[in-house]
Design a protein around this motif. Structure first.
Motif, short mmCIF file in Angstrom:
data_model
loop_
_atom_site.label_atom_id
_atom_site.label_comp_id
_atom_site.label_asym_id
_atom_site.label_seq_id
_atom_site.Cartn_x
_atom_site.Cartn_y
_atom_site.Cartn_z
N ASN A 91 0.82 -1.20 0.00
CA ASN A 91 0.00 0.00 0.00
C ASN A 91 0.85 1.26 0.00
O ASN A 91 1.74 1.39 0.85
CB ASN A 91 -0.85 0.06 1.28
N THR A 92 0.55 2.17 -0.89
CA THR A 92 1.17 3.50 -0.88
C THR A 92 0.06 4.51 -1.15
O THR A 92 -0.69 4.34 -2.12
CB THR A 92 2.26 3.64 -1.95
N LEU A 93 -0.03 5.54 -0.32
CA LEU A 93 -1.03 6.58 -0.58
C LEU A 93 -0.85 7.14 -1.99
O LEU A 93 0.30 7.34 -2.43
CB LEU A 93 -0.89 7.71 0.45
N PRO A 94 -1.93 7.38 -2.70
CA PRO A 94 -1.83 7.85 -4.09
C PRO A 94 -0.90 9.05 -4.29
O PRO A 94 -0.12 9.07 -5.26
CB PRO A 94 -3.28 8.19 -4.45
N ALA A 95 -0.90 10.00 -3.40
CA ALA A 95 -0.06 11.19 -3.56
C ALA A 95 1.44 10.89 -3.43
O ALA A 95 2.28 11.71 -3.82
CB ALA A 95 -0.45 12.25 -2.52
N TYR A 96 1.79 9.71 -2.92
CA TYR A 96 3.19 9.35 -2.69
C TYR A 96 3.70 8.27 -3.65
O TYR A 96 4.84 7.82 -3.54
CB TYR A 96 3.38 8.88 -1.24
N ARG A 97 2.87 7.85 -4.58
CA ARG A 97 3.27 6.79 -5.51
C ARG A 97 4.31 7.28 -6.50
O ARG A 97 4.48 8.47 -6.72
CB ARG A 97 2.03 6.26 -6.24
N ARG A 98 4.99 6.33 -7.10
CA ARG A 98 6.03 6.56 -8.11
C ARG A 98 7.27 7.27 -7.55
O ARG A 98 7.96 7.98 -8.27
CB ARG A 98 5.46 7.31 -9.32
N ASN A 99 7.52 7.04 -6.28
CA ASN A 99 8.72 7.56 -5.63
C ASN A 99 9.63 6.45 -5.11
O ASN A 99 10.62 6.73 -4.44
CB ASN A 99 8.34 8.49 -4.47
N GLY A 100 9.27 5.20 -5.36
CA GLY A 100 10.09 4.08 -4.92
C GLY A 100 9.83 3.61 -3.50
O GLY A 100 10.54 2.74 -3.00
N TYR A 101 8.81 4.16 -2.83
CA TYR A 101 8.56 3.79 -1.44
C TYR A 101 8.11 2.34 -1.31
O TYR A 101 8.59 1.61 -0.43
CB TYR A 101 7.53 4.72 -0.80
N ALA A 102 7.19 1.91 -2.15
CA ALA A 102 6.74 0.51 -2.10
C ALA A 102 7.91 -0.43 -2.35
O ALA A 102 8.07 -1.44 -1.66
CB ALA A 102 5.62 0.26 -3.10
N GLY A 103 8.74 -0.10 -3.32
CA GLY A 103 9.91 -0.92 -3.61
C GLY A 103 10.85 -1.03 -2.43
O GLY A 103 11.40 -2.10 -2.15
N GLU A 104 11.04 0.07 -1.73
CA GLU A 104 11.90 0.06 -0.55
C GLU A 104 11.33 -0.88 0.52
O GLU A 104 12.06 -1.65 1.15
CB GLU A 104 12.05 1.48 0.00
N LEU A 105 10.02 -0.83 0.71
CA LEU A 105 9.38 -1.71 1.70
C LEU A 105 9.44 -3.17 1.26
O LEU A 105 9.66 -4.06 2.09
CB LEU A 105 7.94 -1.27 1.93
N ILE A 106 9.25 -3.43 -0.01
CA ILE A 106 9.32 -4.81 -0.52
C ILE A 106 10.73 -5.36 -0.31
O ILE A 106 10.92 -6.48 0.15
CB ILE A 106 8.91 -4.88 -2.01
N ARG A 107 11.74 -4.56 -0.65
CA ARG A 107 13.13 -5.00 -0.44
C ARG A 107 13.40 -5.27 1.04
O ARG A 107 14.11 -6.21 1.39
CB ARG A 107 14.11 -3.98 -1.01
N ARG A 108 12.83 -4.46 1.92
CA ARG A 108 13.01 -4.68 3.36
C ARG A 108 12.34 -5.99 3.79
O ARG A 108 12.91 -6.76 4.57
CB ARG A 108 12.43 -3.49 4.13
#
Length: 168
Positions: A91-108
């Protein structure tokens, strides 16, 4: 950005982010998150920007090899010594998407599962996201026969740690 594990204090924020990211038929409720965090809060990876929860990844651990609809509903099925880290939501809030945050969490989540000696991770996603998860090493096992969560068609994807090099 700060990544932390979930506690009871995060429940309302987690439920709010989930409600913004998934349609009602697919979103977990606040009551479900109360149980999930009680049983496996240490398998929620939360990303905060200052005091605001902007993204999270969650799922429990099991010896079952395939993700089933029953798992979403029964937090008590979590087995801390299980072989497979399931991922229920990214899950990533729509306003924060496409910044690599989900990817960082997946890698973690991948890193933690590897450090914990798991066989790997399993998730389900819609067809349009298969190529996204493939970037992290997940392999598409086709349309799931065990999950029709929210009356949707889900592809089961697996990242097995055999012979894989992970980057952090």
């Amino acid at each position: 950005m700060n990544i932390k594990y979930a506690t009871a204090e995060d429940i309302t924020a987690v439920a709010e982010v989930e409600a913004e990211c998934f349609p009602p038929a697919e979103a977990a409720t606040e009551e479900e998150f109360i149980e999930r965090i009680r049983y496996y809060g240490n398998h929620f990876w939360l990303m905060y920007e200052a005091e605001k929860l902007i993204a999270f990844v969650d799922g429990f651990v099991t010896d079952e090899e395939d993700l089933t609809d029953e798992m979403y509903e029964k937090a008590e099925m979590h087995n801390e010594k299980g072989a497979w880290q399931m991922i229920f939501g990214v899950n990533t809030l729509p306003a924060y998407r496409r910044n690599g945050y989900a990817g960082e969490l997946i890698r973690r989540a991948i890193h933690d599962a590897k450090q914990q000696g798991r066989k790997g991770l399993v998730l389900t996603c819609k067809e349009k996201l298969v190529s996204y998860y493939a970037k992290f090493g997940f392999l598409d096992e086709g349309v799931s026969e065990k999950s029709t969560h929210g009356n949707a068609e889900w592809h089961q994807m697996r990242l097995a740690f055999d012979n894989r090099k992970l980057t952090k």
